[in-house]
Design a protein around this motif. Structure first.
Motif, PDB file in Angstrom:
ATOM      1  N   VAL A 168      45.171 -36.219  61.830  1.00 54.36           N
ATOM      2  CA  VAL A 168      44.610 -37.563  61.736  1.00 54.36           C
ATOM      3  C   VAL A 168      44.586 -38.094  60.306  1.00 54.36           C
ATOM      4  N   PHE A 169      44.896 -37.254  59.348  1.00 57.72           N
ATOM      5  CA  PHE A 169      44.795 -37.606  57.936  1.00 57.72           C
ATOM      6  C   PHE A 169      45.598 -38.867  57.588  1.00 57.72           C
ATOM      7  N   GLU A 170      46.865 -38.903  57.976  1.00 56.24           N
ATOM      8  CA  GLU A 170      47.702 -40.056  57.621  1.00 56.24           C
ATOM      9  C   GLU A 170      47.216 -41.338  58.301  1.00 56.24           C
ATOM     10  N   SER A 171      46.719 -41.211  59.526  1.00 53.34           N
ATOM     11  CA  SER A 171      46.164 -42.389  60.209  1.00 53.34           C
ATOM     12  C   SER A 171      44.895 -42.866  59.512  1.00 53.34           C
ATOM     13  N   GLU A 172      44.055 -41.921  59.077  1.00 54.60           N
ATOM     14  CA  GLU A 172      42.804 -42.301  58.415  1.00 54.60           C
ATOM     15  C   GLU A 172      43.058 -43.006  57.084  1.00 54.60           C
ATOM     16  N   ILE A 173      44.072 -42.575  56.356  1.00 54.06           N
ATOM     17  CA  ILE A 173      44.403 -43.276  55.107  1.00 54.06           C
ATOM     18  C   ILE A 173      44.853 -44.698  55.418  1.00 54.06           C
ATOM     19  N   LEU A 174      45.654 -44.848  56.466  1.00 55.45           N
ATOM     20  CA  LEU A 174      46.127 -46.180  56.852  1.00 55.45           C
ATOM     21  C   LEU A 174      44.944 -47.078  57.219  1.00 55.45           C
ATOM     22  N   ILE A 175      44.015 -46.542  57.977  1.00 54.33           N
ATOM     23  CA  ILE A 175      42.827 -47.312  58.372  1.00 54.33           C
ATOM     24  C   ILE A 175      41.989 -47.678  57.154  1.00 54.33           C
ATOM     25  N   GLU A 176      41.791 -46.731  56.248  1.00 55.22           N
ATOM     26  CA  GLU A 176      41.030 -47.003  55.023  1.00 55.22           C
ATOM     27  C   GLU A 176      41.696 -48.075  54.176  1.00 55.22           C
ATOM     28  N   ALA A 177      43.019 -48.022  54.084  1.00 51.72           N
ATOM     29  CA  ALA A 177      43.758 -49.034  53.308  1.00 51.72           C
ATOM     30  C   ALA A 177      43.528 -50.417  53.898  1.00 51.72           C
ATOM     31  N   ALA A 178      43.584 -50.515  55.223  1.00 50.12           N
ATOM     32  CA  ALA A 178      43.372 -51.813  55.875  1.00 50.12           C
ATOM     33  C   ALA A 178      41.944 -52.293  55.672  1.00 50.12           C
ATOM     34  N   ARG A 179      40.983 -51.389  55.754  1.00 49.12           N
ATOM     35  CA  ARG A 179      39.579 -51.775  55.567  1.00 49.12           C
ATOM     36  C   ARG A 179      39.312 -52.261  54.148  1.00 49.12           C
ATOM     37  N   ARG A 180      40.100 -51.786  53.204  1.00 47.79           N
ATOM     38  CA  ARG A 180      39.956 -52.213  51.813  1.00 47.79           C
ATOM     39  C   ARG A 180      40.811 -53.451  51.520  1.00 47.79           C
ATOM     40  N   ALA A 181      41.368 -54.036  52.583  1.00 49.02           N
ATOM     41  CA  ALA A 181      42.193 -55.251  52.487  1.00 49.02           C
ATOM     42  C   ALA A 181      43.435 -55.050  51.630  1.00 49.02           C
ATOM     43  N   MET A 182      43.955 -53.827  51.622  1.00 51.49           N
ATOM     44  CA  MET A 182      45.210 -53.581  50.914  1.00 51.49           C
ATOM     45  C   MET A 182      46.359 -54.109  51.746  1.00 51.49           C
ATOM     46  N   VAL A 183      47.395 -54.539  51.083  1.00 49.38           N
ATOM     47  CA  VAL A 183      48.588 -55.027  51.776  1.00 49.38           C
ATOM     48  C   VAL A 183      49.326 -53.834  52.362  1.00 49.38           C
ATOM     49  N   ILE A 184      49.624 -53.893  53.659  1.00 48.30           N
ATOM     50  CA  ILE A 184      50.393 -52.849  54.341  1.00 48.30           C
ATOM     51  C   ILE A 184      51.661 -53.503  54.873  1.00 48.30           C
ATOM     52  N   ARG A 185      52.792 -52.950  54.502  1.00 46.92           N
ATOM     53  CA  ARG A 185      54.080 -53.511  54.912  1.00 46.92           C
ATOM     54  C   ARG A 185      54.920 -52.429  55.583  1.00 46.92           C
ATOM     55  N   ASN A 186      55.753 -52.857  56.511  1.00 47.65           N
ATOM     56  CA  ASN A 186      56.690 -51.952  57.166  1.00 47.65           C
ATOM     57  C   ASN A 186      58.037 -52.002  56.461  1.00 47.65           C
ATOM     58  N   VAL A 187      58.669 -50.851  56.358  1.00 47.14           N
ATOM     59  CA  VAL A 187      60.032 -50.749  55.836  1.00 47.14           C
ATOM     60  C   VAL A 187      60.874 -50.145  56.963  1.00 47.14           C
ATOM     61  N   PRO A 188      61.812 -50.923  57.530  1.00 52.17           N
ATOM     62  CA  PRO A 188      62.627 -50.362  58.613  1.00 52.17           C
ATOM     63  C   PRO A 188      63.454 -49.166  58.113  1.00 52.17           C
ATOM     64  N   ILE A 189      63.381 -48.064  58.865  1.00 53.01           N
ATOM     65  CA  ILE A 189      64.112 -46.855  58.500  1.00 53.01           C
ATOM     66  C   ILE A 189      64.857 -46.314  59.717  1.00 53.01           C
ATOM     67  N   ALA A 190      65.845 -45.492  59.433  1.00 60.06           N
ATOM     68  CA  ALA A 190      66.532 -44.748  60.489  1.00 60.06           C
ATOM     69  C   ALA A 190      65.803 -43.419  60.666  1.00 60.06           C
ATOM     70  N   VAL A 191      66.122 -42.718  61.730  1.00 59.25           N
ATOM     71  CA  VAL A 191      65.529 -41.408  61.954  1.00 59.25           C
ATOM     72  C   VAL A 191      66.523 -40.538  62.683  1.00 59.25           C
ATOM     73  N   THR A 192      66.612 -39.280  62.277  1.00 58.53           N
ATOM     74  CA  THR A 192      67.437 -38.309  62.958  1.00 58.53           C
ATOM     75  C   THR A 192      66.521 -37.514  63.876  1.00 58.53           C
ATOM     76  N   PRO A 193      66.806 -37.476  65.169  1.00 60.12           N
ATOM     77  CA  PRO A 193      65.915 -36.742  66.080  1.00 60.12           C
ATOM     78  C   PRO A 193      65.757 -35.293  65.675  1.00 60.12           C
ATOM     79  N   ARG A 194      64.550 -34.751  65.853  1.00 55.24           N
ATOM     80  CA  ARG A 194      64.306 -33.330  65.583  1.00 55.24           C
ATOM     81  C   ARG A 194      65.083 -32.496  66.564  1.00 55.24           C
ATOM     82  N   SER A 195      65.627 -31.382  66.063  1.00 51.17           N
ATOM     83  CA  SER A 195      66.382 -30.514  66.974  1.00 51.17           C
ATOM     84  C   SER A 195      65.451 -29.533  67.671  1.00 51.17           C
TER      85      SER A 195
END
Length: 195
Positions: A168-195
């Protein structure tokens, strides 16, 4: 660039080598691996930190963050050691960060790529909804480990990072950033499926 790694001997060297071509400062945090992850890093121009025991992804990320911030980093890019992220896309994060240095950037996997597993996609969409609800703003890919954390965010938040909280750590940082009114932006990326 911080790359947490636990038993990723078969992929981490390639990921770190490719990341090093994009950024002069790469930190691999070996999280108590037992498969030779640290040994395969021999000879690479990267910083290798080793946890004596497995601390979980959260603990490894925090250790890498601390090292980077102590070295004067303006931000930290994270990516997974399993090869699913293309280190060549680090430049996308750097370019976006130059335009808005205080923005928290999340690598958003394209939906068609996320749909490779029906159950995983469904679980990720549910997580996106709840994290977005808690953050007070929609989140495109809350479970992505490919991110750029501005140093201002890392210095401002104090999110528990013991091993039991690794999922949950990465989600909690994201939530904290939003609560602090920090700008959150998406960067479109590719992904290679896990084998």
């Amino acid at each position: 660039v911080v790359i947490p790694a636990y038993n990723e001997a078969h992929t981490v060297r390639d990921v770190a080598l490719r990341a090093r071509k994009q950024c002069p400062h790469v930190i691999v945090v070996d999280d108590g691996s037992t498969d030779g992850t640290a040994e395969v890093m021999a000879g690479l121009d990267v910083i290798l930190l080793r946890n004596e025991k497995n601390l979980g992804k959260a603990g490894s990320l925090c250790r890498g963050f601390e090292w980077a911030l102590a070295g004067g980093a303006a931000g930290v890019i994270t990516l997974d050691a399993d090869g699913q992220h293309a280190p060549e896309e680090i430049s996308l994060f750097i370019k976006r960060s130059l335009d808005d240095p205080s923005a928290f950037l999340i690598g958003a996997r394209r939906r068609e790529q996320r749909k490779t597993s029906f159950w995983r996609y469904g679980a990720n969409r549910v997580a996106d909804f709840w994290v977005g609800w808690a953050a007070g703003a929609p989140v495109e890919d809350s479970q992505s480990g490919f991110r750029l954390y501005p140093a201002t965010l890392l210095r401002a938040v104090d999110v528990p990072h013991e091993r039991s909280r690794s999922f949950v750590f990465e989600s909690e940082i994201l939530i904290e950033a939003a609560r602090r009114a920090m700008v959150i932006r998406n960067v479109p990326i590719a992904v290679t499926p896990r084998s």
